[in-house]
Design a protein around this motif. Structure first.
Motif, PDB file in Angstrom:
ATOM      1  N   TYR A 166      70.559 -38.047 -55.788  1.00  0.00           N
ATOM      2  CA  TYR A 166      70.841 -36.625 -55.575  1.00  0.00           C
ATOM      3  C   TYR A 166      72.219 -36.437 -54.925  1.00  0.00           C
ATOM      4  O   TYR A 166      72.342 -35.792 -53.884  1.00  0.00           O
ATOM      5  N   VAL A 226      71.604 -25.003 -64.799  1.00  0.00           N
ATOM      6  CA  VAL A 226      70.631 -25.782 -64.043  1.00  0.00           C
ATOM      7  C   VAL A 226      69.763 -26.601 -65.001  1.00  0.00           C
ATOM      8  O   VAL A 226      69.400 -26.131 -66.079  1.00  0.00           O
ATOM      9  N   GLN A 270      60.333 -28.207 -58.286  1.00  0.00           N
ATOM     10  CA  GLN A 270      60.487 -29.404 -57.447  1.00  0.00           C
ATOM     11  C   GLN A 270      59.116 -30.096 -57.388  1.00  0.00           C
ATOM     12  O   GLN A 270      58.222 -29.653 -56.677  1.00  0.00           O
ATOM     13  N   PRO A 296      63.484 -32.162 -59.525  1.00  0.00           N
ATOM     14  CA  PRO A 296      64.563 -32.459 -60.461  1.00  0.00           C
ATOM     15  C   PRO A 296      64.755 -33.961 -60.676  1.00  0.00           C
ATOM     16  O   PRO A 296      64.520 -34.753 -59.776  1.00  0.00           O
ATOM     17  N   GLY A 316      69.831 -33.700 -61.425  1.00  0.00           N
ATOM     18  CA  GLY A 316      69.693 -32.420 -60.729  1.00  0.00           C
ATOM     19  C   GLY A 316      68.593 -31.629 -61.391  1.00  0.00           C
ATOM     20  O   GLY A 316      67.980 -32.123 -62.315  1.00  0.00           O
ATOM     21  N   GLY A 317      68.353 -30.394 -60.925  1.00  0.00           N
ATOM     22  CA  GLY A 317      69.145 -29.402 -60.276  1.00  0.00           C
ATOM     23  C   GLY A 317      70.505 -29.130 -60.897  1.00  0.00           C
ATOM     24  O   GLY A 317      70.659 -29.009 -62.080  1.00  0.00           O
ATOM     25  N   LYS A 347      71.910 -31.126 -56.412  1.00  0.00           N
ATOM     26  CA  LYS A 347      70.944 -31.750 -57.316  1.00  0.00           C
ATOM     27  C   LYS A 347      69.518 -31.539 -56.816  1.00  0.00           C
ATOM     28  O   LYS A 347      68.567 -31.661 -57.584  1.00  0.00           O
ATOM     29  N   THR A 348      69.371 -31.254 -55.542  1.00  0.00           N
ATOM     30  CA  THR A 348      68.051 -30.960 -54.992  1.00  0.00           C
ATOM     31  C   THR A 348      67.458 -29.697 -55.600  1.00  0.00           C
ATOM     32  O   THR A 348      66.276 -29.427 -55.436  1.00  0.00           O
ATOM     33  N   SER A 349      68.325 -28.882 -56.225  1.00  0.00           N
ATOM     34  CA  SER A 349      67.961 -27.593 -56.800  1.00  0.00           C
ATOM     35  C   SER A 349      67.950 -26.476 -55.765  1.00  0.00           C
ATOM     36  O   SER A 349      67.643 -25.337 -56.091  1.00  0.00           O
ATOM     37  N   PRO A 405      64.502 -22.588 -54.593  1.00  0.00           N
ATOM     38  CA  PRO A 405      64.754 -23.598 -55.635  1.00  0.00           C
ATOM     39  C   PRO A 405      65.149 -22.923 -56.950  1.00  0.00           C
ATOM     40  O   PRO A 405      64.552 -21.928 -57.360  1.00  0.00           O
TER      41      PRO A 405
END
Length: 574
Positions: A325, A422, A378, A398, A402-403, A354-356, A374
């Motif tokens: 991430y 996204v 997730q 993700p 990513g995200g 990338k975590t969203s 988000p």
């Protein structure tokens, strides 16, 4: 179709260069032995310096697009207002051209105003050309000889160039920077910023401020140690260099392969004179056992003094990351906002990860003001990754892309919204022990980007990607348009002063949205190739037209669609 592209030796050299995936990564074959320059009607390029004043104020000038994000704040927003919600349905193709390399097309062209405006367009592998942006004719073209022993994790990307005074600047796949004469394409200087044989490379568009060029590092998948450096734009002399990961925070030799590269264009706050940039994941990607601790400054925003390289603050999004991430999205600086529920008035630094999640930060302290909703699902998110010998399948969402990966977002002052591409794609990962070897992949794990359907969590909604609008003062998602395909959604977005949002899709469509509501107002089918490029726009006073340009083609890397070699330019039908 513009003519003459295939008669150009530099274009031919780029088109004959082959980039293939090997056991070491992506490698370049059949590149020229020496730089190739082909000059045509170079006298048509208006002779004047691109000044610091033009760069500082360029984002407010509708006649240009002078840097990757169109301003130092990285808004990817044009003040050109000819194309509106009421007439966008009359957009038609002004011209298109083959740019000369069946390559990854992840770039943003630069537009220098004048009579005619001149477009500086770049693509992989290390190719740039000057184009009469009004007529679509090549004025000069230059191909840098990318070495065949360079290794690349993720294809032969080149995301654009920088301009300053009488020069244009391009990074190259061997971790180099070229300064070229903007009028002739002749090389002025070249510097190497790191040893490409260790896995270092360069793919982003640099920025220049007050005669200083800022450039970063790529190669985290090869276990390099990330850095950022400042270069005298006139001479190529290195002015300072910082290593992103602090040695005192790492255990033993883990600092030597710490990762923490920063492989996207930085953002500059000209009022505070602060540089904000993204930092990638630690190395190896998935085996965290060999790098105990938070691996500070990886997966982070770094704030840096652009005169000295001193790190002033950092905000980390994924401590001790074992999910790849890295935080690749270009930061935005948004001025004079109000965050009512925090009683906050002032500027903010903003990005999506990338975590969203989206992150809104105080530019002076780095304090996190808002972690947004988000942007995607997730699922199995930030849980312990199993070893390869375990039977348990770990599918996360993700996924490792990513995200929000590098896909450059845009901000529209008129709507107050930020716009993101996204990915909502599940991937499977496992970790394993690997020995570091210079120039070889150092992932510390195994990735499956197409996990078995029975291993995908039931909660997955099946939508692979979307375009989303976010209010950076609340973190709330204002609207979202799901876009499904068997390819990943790549490339960036662009907003306009008239409230439009332009974005290409992995299905080959260029779409104009109502930026406020997310309604699709216009669509154009460009080809069966994915669009991984970023839209740009400018107004030409001579023709009284506003143009929109986009590069067309995907990437050879993990499902981003086939490569391409086209550039399309649109304007309103009269």
């Amino acid at each position: 179709m513009a003519t003459g592209e295939r008669d150009n030796e530099a274009v031919r050299a780029a088109s004959e260069t082959i980039v293939e995936e090997t056991e070491l990564g992506y490698q370049v074959f059949n590149a020229p032995d020496e730089p190739v320059l082909d000059q045509h009607d170079t006298d048509r390029i208006p002779r004047f310096d691109v000044t610091q004043e033009m760069l500082t104020e360029g984002g407010d000038d509708p006649t240009n697009w002078l840097m990757f994000g169109n301003n130092y704040e990285a808004h990817r927003h044009t003040t050109a207002d000819v194309i509106t919600k009421d007439n966008v349905d009359r957009l038609e193709l002004e011209y298109e051209m083959e740019v000369g390399a069946n390559s990854s097309m992840e770039g943003s062209p630069i537009i220098v105003p004048g009579d005619p405006p001149v477009m500086y367009q770049a693509n992989g592998p290390s190719h740039v050309k000057a184009i009469d942006a009004r007529e679509g004719e090549i004025l000069w073209a230059y191909t840098y000889p990318a070495p065949e022993d360079a290794v690349l994790c993720c294809d032969d990307n080149n995301r654009g160039v920088a301009v300053w005074k009488d020069k244009v600047y391009m990074t190259s796949l061997d971790s180099g920077v070229q300064a070229l004469d903007r009028y002739t394409g002749e090389e002025v200087w070249y510097v190497s910023t790191a040893d490409y044989k260790e896995g270092y490379s360069a793919t982003w568009a640099p920025i220049i401020y007050d005669g200083i060029l800022f450039t970063g590092s790529a190669g985290g998948e090869y276990g390099v140690r990330g850095f950022h450096c400042a270069i005298d734009a006139e001479t190529g002399e290195e002015l300072w260099r910082l290593e992103t990961c602090p040695e005192e925070e790492y255990v033993g030799d883990s600092i030597k392969q710490s990762g923490g590269t920063n492989w996207m264009t930085p953002t500059l706050d000209t009022e505070r004179e602060l540089l904000y940039f993204n930092v990638g994941n630690p190395s190896p990607d998935f085996n965290g056992t060999v790098r105990p601790g938070p691996n500070r400054n990886t997966c982070s925003t770094l704030c840096v003094d652009p005169r000295s390289g001193e790190i002033l603050w950092a905000h980390q999004e994924s401590a001790h990351d074992i999910w790849d991430y890295d935080s690749a999205n270009m930061r935005m600086l948004i001025r004079d906002v109000e965050i009512d529920h925090l009683d906050y008035r002032g500027d903010i630094v903003y990005n999506a990860g990338k975590t969203s999640w989206t992150y809104t930060m105080d530019p002076d302290s780095g304090d996190l003001l808002i972690r947004g909703e988000p942007l995607t699902q997730q699922i199995n998110f930030m849980r312990l990754v199993p070893h390869v010998e375990e039977e348990r399948e770990y599918v996360m969402l993700p996924g490792l892309l990513g995200g929000v990966d590098w896909q450059p977002a845009s901000y529209c002052p008129e709507t107050g919204l930020c716009y993101h591409k996204v990915l909502n794609t599940p991937h499977s990962v496992k970790w394993q022990n690997e020995e570091y070897r210079p120039g070889e992949k150092f992932w510390g794990g195994v990735v499956d980007v197409e996990p078995d359907e029975e291993d995908i969590p039931e909660e997955y909604n099946g939508h692979i990607s979307c375009i989303a609008a976010v209010d950076p003062t609340t973190g709330r998602v204002k609207w979202r348009d799901w876009i499904d395909s068997d390819r990943y959604l790549w490339g960036g977005t662009m907003s306009t002063a008239t409230g439009l949002l332009f974005a290409g899709t992995q299905n080959g469509d260029l779409i104009a949205y109502d930026g406020e509501t997310g309604d699709r107002l216009w669509e154009f089918d460009l080809s069966d190739k994915a669009i991984a490029g970023d839209p740009v726009s400018w107004y030409d006073p001579e023709t009284e037209k506003q143009y929109v340009a986009i590069q067309i083609g995907g990437s050879g890397f993990v499902g981003r669609g086939p490569r391409g070699d086209r550039l399309a330019v649109f304007s309103l039908k009269k």
